[in-house]
Design an enzyme around this catalytic site. Structure first.
Site, PDB file in Angstrom:
ATOM      1  N   TYR A  98      -2.778 -11.053  15.366  1.00 25.34           N
ATOM      2  CA  TYR A  98      -3.810 -11.454  14.403  1.00 25.34           C
ATOM      3  C   TYR A  98      -3.956 -12.975  14.242  1.00 25.34           C
ATOM      4  O   TYR A  98      -4.841 -13.428  13.510  1.00 25.34           O
ATOM      5  CB  TYR A  98      -3.519 -10.803  13.040  1.00 25.34           C
ATOM      6  N   HIS A 141     -13.236  -6.515  13.422  1.00 29.71           N
ATOM      7  CA  HIS A 141     -11.804  -6.345  13.687  1.00 29.71           C
ATOM      8  C   HIS A 141     -11.309  -7.560  14.449  1.00 29.71           C
ATOM      9  O   HIS A 141     -11.923  -7.948  15.449  1.00 29.71           O
ATOM     10  CB  HIS A 141     -11.524  -5.069  14.489  1.00 29.71           C
TER      11      HIS A 141
HETATM   12  C1  DQA Z   1      -7.680  -4.426  12.249  1.00 31.74           C
HETATM   13  C2  DQA Z   1      -7.331  -3.324  13.240  1.00 31.74           C
HETATM   14  C3  DQA Z   1      -6.777  -2.106  12.516  1.00 31.74           C
HETATM   15  O1  DQA Z   1      -6.457  -1.082  13.456  1.00 31.74           O
HETATM   16  C4  DQA Z   1      -5.533  -2.469  11.750  1.00 31.74           C
HETATM   17  O2  DQA Z   1      -5.058  -1.354  11.034  1.00 31.74           O
HETATM   18  C5  DQA Z   1      -5.725  -3.647  10.868  1.00 31.74           C
HETATM   19  C6  DQA Z   1      -6.526  -4.774  11.339  1.00 31.74           C
HETATM   20  C7  DQA Z   1      -8.125  -5.721  12.960  1.00 31.74           C
HETATM   21  O3  DQA Z   1      -8.662  -6.581  12.280  1.00 31.74           O
HETATM   22  O4  DQA Z   1      -7.901  -5.883  14.154  1.00 31.74           O
HETATM   23  O5  DQA Z   1      -5.171  -3.716   9.774  1.00 31.74           O
HETATM   24  O6  DQA Z   1      -8.783  -3.981  11.451  1.00 31.74           O
END
Ligand code: DQA
Length: 145
Positions: free
Chosen positions: A24, A101
């Site tokens: 992330y 995402h």
């Molecule tokens: C997310 C992807 C989701 O699968 C995960 O549970 C997240 C973050 C992303 O931003 O890549 O919490 O939404």
């Protein structure tokens, strides 16, 4: 018509920058919100950001958007893959919806490949890192004029 965009982040995204940075990144949600707020202001829009780890709070925010926001940019976190209730709330909202995402969910575990929210979203971005929020906002700005 409202000139406000709601930026909604779901569970665990308050830990952005600290949580699994290899997936992330190292920027915090405050960094993202500050950049999006400035971008919205430059375009003559207001941005209201909220993050919650609770499904009901996210649904309440989407209900507020019915009267208060012209667009919703939402990263529902793991609720993406589980929440029919968030989909129902978005279906009761008439404005623009963009799903973001940070990671490319399609490159990850199979349980991340399905999104309930995508059934309503006008557009979705995955795998552009935190830049995805700004890209979604730029799209909202160009559509809202
Ligand atoms: C997310 C992807 C989701 O699968 C995960 O549970 C997240 C973050 C992303 O931003 O890549 O919490 O939404």
């Amino acid at each position: 018509m409202s000139r406000t965009v709601f930026l909604i982040n779901g569970p665990n995204l308050n830990l952005l920058g600290k949580r699994e940075p290899e997936i992330y990144g190292i920027e915090t949600l405050e960094d993202v919100t500050a950049r999006c707020t400035a971008l919205a202001q430059d375009a003559g829009l207001a941005l209201e950001a909220m993050q919650s780890n609770h499904e009901g709070a996210i649904i309440d925010m989407i209900h507020r958007a019915r009267n208060e926001a012209a667009a919703i940019i939402i990263n529902p976190g793991a609720f993406t893959h589980t929440s029919i209730a968030i989909l129902d709330a978005l279906n009761a909202y008439d404005g623009l919806v963009f799903e973001v995402h940070i990671s490319n969910v399609h490159k990850r575990e199979p349980f991340r490949h399905h999104s309930y929210v995508s059934a309503r979203a006008d557009g979705m971005l995955a795998g552009f890192g935190v830049q995805g929020y700004e890209l979604a906002l730029r799209r909202a700005i160009s559509l809202l004029g």
